[in-house]
Design a protein around this motif. Structure first.
Motif, PDB file in Angstrom:
ATOM      1  N   ARG A   1       0.818  -1.208   0.000  1.00  0.00           N
ATOM      2  CA  ARG A   1       0.000   0.000   0.000  1.00  0.00           C
ATOM      3  C   ARG A   1       0.857   1.266   0.000  1.00  0.00           C
ATOM      4  NH1 ARG A   1      -5.452  -0.102   1.022  1.00  0.00           N
ATOM      5  NH2 ARG A   1      -6.358  -2.142   1.456  1.00  0.00           N
TER       6      ARG A   1
ATOM      7  N   SER B   1     -10.440   3.997   1.147  1.00  0.00           N
ATOM      8  CA  SER B   1      -9.315   3.123   1.509  1.00  0.00           C
ATOM      9  C   SER B   1      -9.806   1.838   2.149  1.00  0.00           C
ATOM     10  CB  SER B   1      -8.360   3.858   2.471  1.00  0.00           C
ATOM     11  OG  SER B   1      -9.058   4.334   3.616  1.00  0.00           O
TER      12      SER B   1
ATOM     13  N   ALA C   1      -4.354   2.167  -2.467  1.00  0.00           N
ATOM     14  CA  ALA C   1      -4.950   2.649  -1.222  1.00  0.00           C
ATOM     15  C   ALA C   1      -6.351   2.134  -0.989  1.00  0.00           C
ATOM     16  CB  ALA C   1      -4.971   4.180  -1.227  1.00  0.00           C
TER      17      ALA C   1
END
Length: 707
Positions: free
Chosen positions: A316, A647, A685
């Motif tokens: 990420r 996210s 994300a």
């Protein structure tokens, strides 16, 4: 077959026109023909007699259903006249003629026939067919006795299981496996809806995702992770009992089926809703292979997810979740893994501001895939930022990276020698670390662009209206020198150009154009053809259109990334806001959007369209992501782009007591319907969904980015 139905077929025999058929009156038939007819008319499966040289057709009610609206006029007529479309097929007319001429029977399993006259389920069907002679007492042949049992549904179910095996082979996460199960179980079990249930830490102990047969999800919607909710009371008892007892549960009328799917450390349950007509044996026959395939895939996926959890935290941080968006320049990127469930690999992109106000543009590729390539990619990308902030000249940046790649190439084999704990064959680069990169800088105010390539594919330029007025083609590959890959010292000459308003520079990794057994020129030509037909739009819509079109036309064999940069017209407007994951945020987002759109002079009608789309996307994010989302609007003359990025991984149930019949796609389908362009994809994300609409603004000139 009921007695009344049999009488109706029998009565047709008495109505046969004696002058038009070779059969004559019923009382004149040979005894063996009468016996054969009594067998046919009393049989519950489709049977027919094809009598005499003309193959006059006599059949029962079950066979009449195969004839559709050609019954009852077909009764007693020559078979070739009744069904001329299929009589010439090698599996039909010649077979019957062979029986009558030689006295030998035939048997066909899975015979494929096209029956265009059927009003229900027209088209190709599959049948088990047999034909054998009916001899008279003197040995002459009176007719051919024919049985035709349709096996279309059984073959369809077998093919569904085959598709299941193929799809599960590339399903790497538990979420991926469940998506495949929902998609294939409808065909395999002739179900109206399918629900997959997994253990959950929630109040009921189970979470569920459901899909209905009537759903028609777009490719974009298929890529989104599943929406999970708590199992409702209507199926909770069934799920718990099936999980405890194992095996398969079938309700008395067959309208409910539950199948335990043992997956090692995870016990899944698949429930199916069907029409109340009992469960055919051929449906039950696919349960065992279905369960075995899914169970094995779940076991594999559970192990993958456990290993992936830590790796994903690292991944990420590797690809930037957002790219800078100055008023004069618009930047968009897409990363498309070759396998579902992969978040990052060796492909990378980046963009960041330099101290003098210019933007750095980066796209590159580390050979290989998986955590190892992704880790090296992260180190290289971090080194690029450090080098560029010190000296942004492409030659200086790439010289600094040569040393980084050389050190990494030497470090990996030394740090993990073969035979050490945690090492395994192929884990180290063995002196063959291979990194390509395209690096450049752009001045947002002037559009002046400086590029250099370290062994990377040539970028493409999509010319806007102004550039095409000067005689430039709509799309072309830049003619620029290419130096050696990073880690191999050499000259990487600089290429300079200027982006005009409406121009879009499209850079990409080799996974977009390279295919095994194909020359690179073919992939480049395919890309130029796609760019030549790309509809007018922003860099974001162009990037998505290119990836989707290239994958659709030639498939995908490797991860690929795309970075698109375009000059914005004067008067570009941008606004963004962070939206909390609260129900009241939906209304607040609508009010925020209206205030900005009003200040930008957007018409009331266009405001309604944009606000409706924002409302659907924020609602979707609040309900199913459970994290804050970033809402942004970009407007230039004639075009407005809305982006919502969250996210959340959408892998756990986020609502209790949710509607158990809720399905994905309603809100997204509405957004797609009201917009001119739409896209949804996973990022490093979370999930990003965006749409574009053509708008009118009193404060901006009415020009279009691309024409």
């Amino acid at each position: 077959m009921s007695e009344g139905s049999a009488f109706a077929v029998r009565s047709l025999v008495t109505r046969l026109d004696r002058d038009q058929t070779p059969l004559g009156a019923r009382e004149q038939w040979p005894a063996r023909l009468v016996a054969a007819w009594d067998l046919v008319v009393g049989c519950p499966v489709p049977m027919a007699l094809l009598c005499g040289p003309s193959f006059a057709l006599l059949y029962n009610d079950a066979f009449a259903e195969l004839l559709g609206d050609r019954h009852p006029s077909a009764f007693g007529r020559a078979a070739a006249d009744v069904a001329p479309e299929v009589w010439g097929d090698l599996l039909v007319g010649p077979e019957f003629e062979g029986v009558l001429n030689s006295g030998t029977s035939f048997l066909q399993e899975g015979a494929q026939l096209d029956l265009p006259w059927r009003s229900s389920e027209p088209g190709t069907g599959y049948f088990m067919r047999a034909g054998w002679p009916v001899p008279d007492e003197d040995g002459s042949l009176l007719a051919v006795l024919h049985v035709a049992i349709e096996t279309t549904s059984a073959i369809g179910r077998a093919r569904a299981v085959a598709r299941l095996a193929t799809s599960l082979a590339v399903a790497v996460t538990v979420d991926d496996v469940c998506k495949v199960v929902l998609r294939q179980s409808m065909a395999a079990f002739d179900a109206l809806s399918a629900t997959v249930c997994l253990p959950s830490p929630g109040p009921t102990g189970w979470r569920m995702a459901r899909r209905h047969r009537i759903e028609n999800l777009s490719p974009d919607e298929e890529r989104l992770p599943l929406i999970w909710s708590e199992v409702g009371d209507d199926v909770l008892e069934l799920v718990q009992r099936t999980a405890e007892e194992g095996g398969t549960y079938v309700s008395e009328q067959g309208e409910h089926v539950a199948i335990a799917l043992p997956g090692g450390d995870i016990e899944a349950v698949l429930t199916l809703s069907r029409e109340s007509s009992g469960v055919p044996q051929d449906v039950l026959a696919v349960v065992s292979p279905f369960r075995d395939l899914v169970g094995e895939a779940l076991r594999r996926a559970v192990v993958y997810d456990m290993e992936r959890t830590t790796a994903e935290l690292l991944q990420r941080t590797l690809l930037p979740p957002n790219l800078p968006q100055p008023d004069e320049v618009s930047i968009a990127a897409r990363y498309e893994p070759v396998s579902e469930g992969t978040v990052a690999g060796g492909d990378f992109y980046d963009s960041f501001f330099l101290p003098d106000g210019r933007l750095a543009l980066v796209i590159g590729d580390v050979a290989g895939r998986g955590v190892m390539a992704a880790t090296v990619m992260g180190q290289v990308r971090a080194a690029i930022r450090g080098a560029a902030l010190t000296d942004s000249r492409p030659a200086a940046v790439m010289k600094a990276l040569d040393r980084v790649v050389t050190d990494l190439n030497a470090l990996w084999p030394a740090s993990l020698p073969l035979g050490s704990s945690g090492a395994r064959p192929g884990l180290s680069f063995g002196g063959e670390l291979f990194v390509t990169m395209l690096f450049g800088t752009i001045d947002p105010s002037s559009g002046e662009l400086v590029l250099a390539s370290a062994g990377h594919p040539l970028p493409a330029l999509l010319s806007g209206r102004l550039s095409r007025a000067d005689g430039l083609p709509r799309a072309r590959l830049l003619s620029m020198p290419v130096g050696p890959p990073l880690g191999i010292e050499g000259d990487r000459p600089v290429h300079r150009l200027r982006l005009d308003v409406g121009d879009i520079l499209l850079s990409f990794t080799d996974g977009l154009i390279e295919r095994r057994g194909e020359a690179l020129d073919a992939g480049e030509s395919r890309l130029l053809a796609v760019l030549g037909e790309v509809p007018p739009g922003s860099p974001r819509s162009v990037a998505q259109h290119v990836i989707d079109a290239m994958i659709e036309t030639s498939g995908q064999e490797d991860d690929c990334a795309v970075l698109a940069v375009g000059r914005s017209p004067s008067g570009h407007r941008r606004a963004s806001v962070v939206v909390p994951p609260l129900p009241e945020s939906v209304r607040a987002a609508r009010d925020w959007a209206r205030d900005n759109l009003s200040s930008w002079g957007v018409s009331e009608g266009d405001q309604h369209t944009v606000v409706t789309g924002i409302s659907e996307l924020i609602t979707n994010s609040v309900l199913h992501a459970g994290t804050e989302s970033h809402l942004s609007m970009d407007m230039e003359p004639g075009l407005l782009t809305v982006t919502v990025a969250d996210s959340g991984n959408r892998g756990e149930p986020l609502l209790t007591g949710g509607d158990p019949m809720a399905v994905r796609g309603r809100g997204l389908s509405l957004v797609r319907a009201i917009s001119d362009a739409f896209g949804a994809h996973r990022t490093s994300a979370g999930t990003t969904v965006w749409f574009e609409v053509t708008v009118e603004s009193a404060s901006l000139p009415t020009t279009v980015r691309l024409a």
